[in-house]
Design an enzyme around this catalytic site. Sequence first.
Site, PDB file in Angstrom:
ATOM      1  N   ASP A  63       0.831  -1.203   0.000  1.00  6.32           N
ATOM      2  CA  ASP A  63       0.000   0.000   0.000  1.00  6.32           C
ATOM      3  C   ASP A  63       0.867   1.256   0.000  1.00  6.32           C
ATOM      4  O   ASP A  63       1.989   1.253   0.493  1.00  6.32           O
ATOM      5  CB  ASP A  63      -0.908  -0.014   1.231  1.00  6.32           C
TER       6      ASP A  63
ATOM      7  N   ASN B  77     -10.584  -3.001  -6.181  1.00  5.49           N
ATOM      8  CA  ASN B  77      -9.811  -1.990  -6.912  1.00  5.49           C
ATOM      9  C   ASN B  77     -10.382  -1.652  -8.278  1.00  5.49           C
ATOM     10  O   ASN B  77      -9.940  -0.674  -8.912  1.00  5.49           O
ATOM     11  CB  ASN B  77      -8.355  -2.423  -7.073  1.00  5.49           C
TER      12      ASN B  77
ATOM     13  N   ARG C 181       0.019   9.319 -10.002  1.00  6.81           N
ATOM     14  CA  ARG C 181      -0.128   8.103  -9.207  1.00  6.81           C
ATOM     15  C   ARG C 181       0.550   6.909  -9.878  1.00  6.81           C
ATOM     16  O   ARG C 181       1.115   6.041  -9.202  1.00  6.81           O
ATOM     17  CB  ARG C 181      -1.614   7.788  -8.989  1.00  6.81           C
TER      18      ARG C 181
ATOM     19  N   HIS D 198       3.115   3.385  -8.738  1.00  9.14           N
ATOM     20  CA  HIS D 198       2.990   1.967  -9.089  1.00  9.14           C
ATOM     21  C   HIS D 198       4.248   1.481  -9.810  1.00  9.14           C
ATOM     22  O   HIS D 198       4.726   0.367  -9.554  1.00  9.14           O
ATOM     23  CB  HIS D 198       1.764   1.754  -9.974  1.00  9.14           C
TER      24      HIS D 198
END
Length: 244
Positions: free
Chosen positions: A20, A68, A33, A37
Site C-alpha cells: 500500500d 480496486n 499516481r 505503481h
Amino acid sequence: MTSVPLLSMNLPRHVAIIMDGNGRWAQARDLPRIEGHRRGVTTVRTVTEMASELKLDALTLYCLSSENWKRPQAELDFLMHLLQQYLVEERRTIRDQNMRLRFIGRRDRLSDEVLKEIAKTQAVSENNTGTELVLAVDYGGRDELTRMTRQLAQQVRDGERSIDEITESLVDESLDTAGLPDVDLMIRTGGDIRISNYLLWQISYAELYFTPKCWPEFERDDFQAALDEFAGRQRRFGGLNVGA
C-alpha cells in the site's frame, strides 16, 4: 546495506504483504499516481529476491483487490500493463532463482494478454522447488470464501460428498491457496492499520506488522525489521507461554 542472517532467525514460512501507499508516495512528490505503481515494481523485485535468499516457503503479494476495479480506468489499464511487463521481464529471474509462480484470485475479469503471461511464467517455473511467489490479482478474501462455499455446496447437491465431509481441512484444500502453509507474518505498508479483505482464512494466526513507509520506499532493511519483529514475538495459537 544490511546483510541477511540466514540461520540465526526464527523465520516465517509464509509472508503476505499488502503493498500500500504507491499513490500517496507519488502525490507527495508531485508525481502522477502511476509513477508510484511503477516505482513499486522495484520494491517487488527487492522483496522477492530477499524471500528467495531466505528460502521462505511462500511470499504472497496483494497486487489488485477485487474492490480496486472502482479505480479510474486509466489507472487500471496501467496496472494491467505493469503486471504484464513484470511477468515478461522477470520470467527468467523467477526461473533462475528457483521460485514458482502462483496466481490466486478471479480470472474472468482479466484480459487474455495478462492470463497468457501468467500462464507462461507459471509454465517455466512449475518444476522449481524454492520459494512460491503468489500474486493475488483480482483477489478478495470474501470473494474467495464465497467461491469456495459455492463449490462445496455444488458438490453436496450433486452427491459428490456429504455435509459431514466438510471440515476445516477440506475448506483449506478448496481455497485458492490450497497446499500453502498458513500465513505466519502479514506486512502492510503505507500506514493504514487494517487487513482490507486479504487472506481472511489464511491469516487467522498470523502476526501483523504495520509500517508507515509507503511501498515504493520499503527496502531490504525494512523487510529485515519486520522479520526481526516476527522473530521476537511469542506465538501461542490460543494456548499459554511455557512457564506462564
